[in-house]
Structures are given as structure tokens and as C-alpha cells.
Design a protein around this motif. Sequence first.
Motif, PDB file in Angstrom:
ATOM      1  N   ARG A 145       0.864  -0.962   0.158  1.00 25.37           N
ATOM      2  CA  ARG A 145      -0.116   0.024  -0.029  1.00 25.37           C
ATOM      3  C   ARG A 145       0.655   1.496  -0.130  1.00 25.37           C
ATOM      4  O   ARG A 145       0.606   2.231  -0.564  1.00 25.37           O
ATOM      5  CB  ARG A 145      -1.145  -0.083   1.338  1.00 25.37           C
ATOM      6  N   LYS A 146       1.934   1.175   0.687  1.00 28.89           N
ATOM      7  CA  LYS A 146       2.800   2.356   0.833  1.00 28.89           C
ATOM      8  C   LYS A 146       3.467   2.610  -0.611  1.00 28.89           C
ATOM      9  O   LYS A 146       3.551   3.763  -1.004  1.00 28.89           O
ATOM     10  CB  LYS A 146       4.072   2.128   1.861  1.00 28.89           C
ATOM     11  N   GLN A 147       3.752   1.586  -1.305  1.00 31.42           N
ATOM     12  CA  GLN A 147       4.603   1.656  -2.490  1.00 31.42           C
ATOM     13  C   GLN A 147       3.565   2.346  -3.374  1.00 31.42           C
ATOM     14  O   GLN A 147       4.043   3.148  -4.245  1.00 31.42           O
ATOM     15  CB  GLN A 147       5.158   0.295  -2.980  1.00 31.42           C
ATOM     16  N   GLY A 148       2.254   2.135  -3.511  1.00 29.13           N
ATOM     17  CA  GLY A 148       1.328   2.466  -4.498  1.00 29.13           C
ATOM     18  C   GLY A 148       1.008   3.971  -4.097  1.00 29.13           C
ATOM     19  O   GLY A 148       1.100   4.569  -5.187  1.00 29.13           O
ATOM     20  N   SER A 149       1.139   4.367  -2.984  1.00 25.99           N
ATOM     21  CA  SER A 149       0.743   5.769  -2.479  1.00 25.99           C
ATOM     22  C   SER A 149       1.838   6.494  -3.037  1.00 25.99           C
ATOM     23  O   SER A 149       1.859   7.659  -3.662  1.00 25.99           O
ATOM     24  CB  SER A 149       0.464   5.878  -1.096  1.00 25.99           C
ATOM     25  N   ILE A 150       3.159   6.011  -2.600  1.00 29.72           N
ATOM     26  CA  ILE A 150       4.140   6.918  -2.874  1.00 29.72           C
ATOM     27  C   ILE A 150       4.673   6.983  -4.536  1.00 29.72           C
ATOM     28  O   ILE A 150       5.098   7.875  -5.049  1.00 29.72           O
ATOM     29  CB  ILE A 150       5.355   6.387  -2.347  1.00 29.72           C
ATOM     30  N   ARG A 151       4.339   6.042  -4.958  1.00 26.40           N
ATOM     31  CA  ARG A 151       4.559   5.934  -6.698  1.00 26.40           C
ATOM     32  C   ARG A 151       3.582   6.925  -7.112  1.00 26.40           C
ATOM     33  O   ARG A 151       3.988   7.631  -8.213  1.00 26.40           O
ATOM     34  CB  ARG A 151       4.136   4.434  -7.127  1.00 26.40           C
ATOM     35  N   ARG A 152       2.385   7.136  -6.778  1.00 26.99           N
ATOM     36  CA  ARG A 152       1.485   7.758  -7.205  1.00 26.99           C
ATOM     37  C   ARG A 152       1.740   9.508  -7.081  1.00 26.99           C
ATOM     38  O   ARG A 152       1.589  10.374  -8.321  1.00 26.99           O
ATOM     39  CB  ARG A 152       0.099   7.877  -6.612  1.00 26.99           C
ATOM     40  N   PHE A 153       2.363   9.511  -5.949  1.00 20.40           N
ATOM     41  CA  PHE A 153       2.902  11.214  -5.653  1.00 20.40           C
ATOM     42  C   PHE A 153       4.098  11.428  -6.491  1.00 20.40           C
ATOM     43  O   PHE A 153       4.419  12.469  -7.148  1.00 20.40           O
ATOM     44  CB  PHE A 153       3.389  11.079  -4.252  1.00 20.40           C
ATOM     45  N   LEU A 154       5.117  10.285  -6.825  1.00 16.55           N
ATOM     46  CA  LEU A 154       6.365  10.639  -7.618  1.00 16.55           C
ATOM     47  C   LEU A 154       5.982  10.546  -9.148  1.00 16.55           C
ATOM     48  O   LEU A 154       6.794  11.374  -9.842  1.00 16.55           O
ATOM     49  CB  LEU A 154       7.439   9.249  -7.555  1.00 16.55           C
ATOM     50  N   LEU A 155       4.985  10.170  -9.277  1.00 10.09           N
ATOM     51  CA  LEU A 155       4.337  10.073 -10.702  1.00 10.09           C
ATOM     52  C   LEU A 155       3.853  11.653 -11.193  1.00 10.09           C
ATOM     53  O   LEU A 155       4.108  12.291 -12.260  1.00 10.09           O
ATOM     54  CB  LEU A 155       3.389   9.056 -11.308  1.00 10.09           C
ATOM     55  N   ALA A 179     -12.590  11.348   3.198  1.00 10.06           N
ATOM     56  CA  ALA A 179     -11.619  11.670   3.970  1.00 10.06           C
ATOM     57  C   ALA A 179     -10.552  10.846   4.251  1.00 10.06           C
ATOM     58  O   ALA A 179      -9.269  10.842   4.587  1.00 10.06           O
ATOM     59  CB  ALA A 179     -12.289  12.469   5.550  1.00 10.06           C
ATOM     60  N   TYR A 180     -11.099   9.438   4.531  1.00  9.63           N
ATOM     61  CA  TYR A 180     -10.330   8.391   4.903  1.00  9.63           C
ATOM     62  C   TYR A 180      -9.141   8.040   3.674  1.00  9.63           C
ATOM     63  O   TYR A 180      -7.816   7.848   4.175  1.00  9.63           O
ATOM     64  CB  TYR A 180     -10.782   6.968   5.161  1.00  9.63           C
ATOM     65  N   TYR A 181      -9.468   8.220   2.555  1.00 10.03           N
ATOM     66  CA  TYR A 181      -8.474   7.955   1.521  1.00 10.03           C
ATOM     67  C   TYR A 181      -7.651   9.226   1.405  1.00 10.03           C
ATOM     68  O   TYR A 181      -6.233   8.756   1.315  1.00 10.03           O
ATOM     69  CB  TYR A 181      -9.505   7.873   0.228  1.00 10.03           C
ATOM     70  N   GLN A 182      -8.037  10.493   1.611  1.00  7.87           N
ATOM     71  CA  GLN A 182      -7.003  11.442   1.824  1.00  7.87           C
ATOM     72  C   GLN A 182      -6.130  11.268   2.797  1.00  7.87           C
ATOM     73  O   GLN A 182      -4.820  11.327   2.524  1.00  7.87           O
ATOM     74  CB  GLN A 182      -7.765  12.697   1.780  1.00  7.87           C
ATOM     75  N   LYS A 183      -6.352  10.896   4.050  1.00  8.65           N
ATOM     76  CA  LYS A 183      -5.816  10.706   5.122  1.00  8.65           C
ATOM     77  C   LYS A 183      -4.491   9.578   4.679  1.00  8.65           C
ATOM     78  O   LYS A 183      -3.337   9.919   5.095  1.00  8.65           O
ATOM     79  CB  LYS A 183      -6.429  10.480   6.442  1.00  8.65           C
ATOM     80  N   ARG A 184      -5.007   8.383   4.292  1.00  5.28           N
ATOM     81  CA  ARG A 184      -4.129   7.465   4.083  1.00  5.28           C
ATOM     82  C   ARG A 184      -3.089   7.775   2.765  1.00  5.28           C
ATOM     83  O   ARG A 184      -1.809   7.375   3.343  1.00  5.28           O
ATOM     84  CB  ARG A 184      -5.137   6.135   3.331  1.00  5.28           C
ATOM     85  N   GLU A 185      -3.565   8.412   1.911  1.00  6.00           N
ATOM     86  CA  GLU A 185      -2.523   8.578   0.758  1.00  6.00           C
ATOM     87  C   GLU A 185      -1.677   9.627   1.316  1.00  6.00           C
ATOM     88  O   GLU A 185      -0.331   9.544   1.087  1.00  6.00           O
ATOM     89  CB  GLU A 185      -3.299   9.141  -0.520  1.00  6.00           C
ATOM     90  N   LEU A 186      -2.012  10.803   2.032  1.00  3.53           N
ATOM     91  CA  LEU A 186      -1.212  11.946   2.325  1.00  3.53           C
ATOM     92  C   LEU A 186      -0.234  11.398   3.546  1.00  3.53           C
ATOM     93  O   LEU A 186       0.992  11.898   3.437  1.00  3.53           O
ATOM     94  CB  LEU A 186      -1.797  13.095   2.582  1.00  3.53           C
ATOM     95  N   ASP A 187      -0.696  10.675   4.323  1.00  2.00           N
ATOM     96  CA  ASP A 187       0.137  10.470   5.414  1.00  2.00           C
ATOM     97  C   ASP A 187       1.355   9.419   4.973  1.00  2.00           C
ATOM     98  O   ASP A 187       2.259   9.717   5.540  1.00  2.00           O
ATOM     99  CB  ASP A 187      -0.679   9.541   6.488  1.00  2.00           C
ATOM    100  N   GLU A 188       0.983   8.696   4.098  1.00  2.00           N
ATOM    101  CA  GLU A 188       2.290   7.858   3.360  1.00  2.00           C
ATOM    102  C   GLU A 188       3.171   8.754   2.777  1.00  2.00           C
ATOM    103  O   GLU A 188       4.548   8.619   2.979  1.00  2.00           O
ATOM    104  CB  GLU A 188       1.766   6.932   2.483  1.00  2.00           C
TER     105      GLU A 188
END
Length: 398
Positions: A145-155, A179-188
Motif C-alpha cells: 500500500r505504501k508503495q502504491g501511494s508513494i508511486r502516485r506522488f512521484l509520478l 476523508a479516509y482515502y485522503q488521510k491514508r494517501e497523504l500520511d504515506e
Amino acid sequence: MSVSAMLKYHYEVIRMLLKVATNTIVGHLTEAGLKKRTIAHNYTCFYCALTKTAGNNQELDEHVVSSFLVSKYNRNLMELPNYQLTRHEQTCKHAFIVLLAFQEEKLLSVRCKGVNPPLEEGSEILSEYLNFCSEAENCPRTIQRKQGSIRRFLLFSVLQSVSSIRIKEYMQSFKGKNAYYQKRELDEVKKFLSYCTVHGYIGQDFSCIFPDIKAVKASRIPSVFTDDEVKSLLLYFAMRNSTNTRRDYAIVLLLAVYGFRSIDIAFFHCSCLDFDNGMISFSQLKTGTMINHHILPHIGNALMDYILNERPESDSALLFLKSDGTGLFPKSVSGIVRNGFLSSVIDIGLRRYGSHSLRHSLASRLINQGTSIFTVANVLGQTSAETARLYYDKEVLM
């Protein structure tokens, strides 16, 4: 003949003949990038059954599809909401929705997982960070999950040129998400950028930019079933005449009594059972939390009955197996529960009825008995008592 005339003729043929229609859409599914196995399991099997029942030269329309579904499932799946259907029936319904929509609109409305685009830069730093998380004993699902969230940001933003403006623009891309999705993505992303700051990969600390989003995954919590309803479900599995009666009964007992997750049932090893000391011990795959339970007599009897009288001969270390000796998928475990609820006398109404509903029902039962939040968290293997606090929501405990 002009191209437009050829296309018109082509689609008129599709409208008339079932076999031509189904073969054509299968070709388009292949072109869309769906795997052969996905097409075979989710589309072709239903289309073949339709052509065999109705005849290859039958004209395709909603009436033909409805008649086929009634003859096969004793009800018209197209007219029923998904929560009243088993997973298999939902897949069947979706296959014919796609077929009829393609016939009418000439568009293929399917989702296909594409290949992840390569990162321009930052892949080595991401790998290093994920190794750090692995050493910190994050479970494989969390790391994925962390990998997916960070990859989306780096793209979205190259690491070396990351700035406050780019981060705020990235936050704006979540507008409309829960809100839950936002929190999860931005926290990572926040944790990753903090790691990069500490190790000198970026020169500025952006932690203060990220908002503190208060969100609890309440919308995804399943519904509650009463003690009597859970007993009715267990009675159905105990009395059912099926190839896997003993296996399914033992599975549902573990879900209902101990609140196991479906993924832990699917990957439950025989070594987790210690009958000599009367203990069940395993590490939760989602959280990595070690769980220990005493084997209650009726659960021990059900497990032994399955192991001695029904479990197929296999070298697999997994406890619960299919008839061919291979392991189950987590979705299969949830499907067992769903089919049980649908086939039993329980009035489901608008409630959700997957395997997680039994976990939630256990939590609610403990709370109604006056059990402390810390004990509930310990029983369920929650990493935080705050997560277990969600079960104390009066609106949830109906």
C-alpha cells in the motif's frame, strides 16, 4: 462498400446472432488488455452457457438474457441489486451488462489494470524506503500500500524538484475523495518525504504543509448480526449437505467466535494449531500482531472433524484447502459466508453480509456485554484501541 456501411452491417449482424455477438465482444476484451484467464472466468463461461441454452442463431436482446438467467438461477439477476446476489451471480450480471451495453452503445465499459508507468527518478530511494519499512516489521500488505501511494506522488512530482506548491497541487487532486482515502494517501507521502529529508535526499522538511485529517473508516464497517442470526448461520453450515461441509463450518466458527479476517483464514497454517496445549497462535497478515486464543471445545471438535474426515491429502502447510488440495483465496472465504447468509433463513435486508460482518458482530457483542475497549482491541488484534473505538458508535450498533 464504404467503411461506415461495413460497420453498420457488422453491428447489425452482432444484433442478430448470439454467437457472433459473444465472439466479437471477447475479441474486444482481449484487445482492451484483459488477461485470458479473466476473460474465461468472468465473461466467456457465461456467454457460452447463453449460446448453448438459447441457440447460436438466436437474436441477442434483453429478453433472451433475462430468460436465460431465470432458467439458470431461478431469478432474473438483471433486476436485483448486487447486495442480494452472490459473488458468482454478480460476476454473471456484470458480464451481460457489458454485453448488452456493447450491443447498444458500441462501447466496451470494462476496467483493465494497466502496467505501472516507470518512474523518471526516485525509484532507488523508494526501494530503500520500502526496505526500511520492511525492517521496521511492516507487513507485506502495508508495504504494498505504501508503495502504491508513494508511486502516485512521484509520478505527479519529481522528487528532486518537489516544492510546497507541488505538494499543495497534489492535495488538490484529492478533491471529492473521502476523508479516509485522503488521510491514508497523504500520511504515506508525508512519512516518505520526512525520510528523504532525514537522509538528505531533499533539502526541506515539508511536514508542516500536510493537514491533520481526522478520518475513521466508518463507511466501510459491515453491518451487525444478532447472536440468534449468527447461530442460525452456524446451524445452516452444520446441517448443510455439501462436499466441503466440515471445512466451511470450521471456517465460519473461527470467523464468528474469534473474529478472524478472511485473509488470515485463507493463509492459516496447520502449525498455528497446538492441540496439546489447546492454543491457536498466529501473526495477523494485515497488522503483524500476534494473536493467541484458547481452543474452545466445540471449535476443537470442528477442526479435528475437518482434518480427520474431509481435508484432502496434500503437502500444503495451509489448513483449509479446496477439494484439489490447493489453498483458498480470501475472496473465496468471504464468498462462503455470503452464500451462507443468502441460503439461510436470515433476513439480510440492506445489511452487508461478508466475512467481516462476523468480525464486527463479535465486537458489538463484546461491547454490549460491557467489555472494555482495550480487551476488544486485544481480541480483534487491533494495533490501536482508537481503531476499536469505532465499534462503540451508537449508530453502528443497531
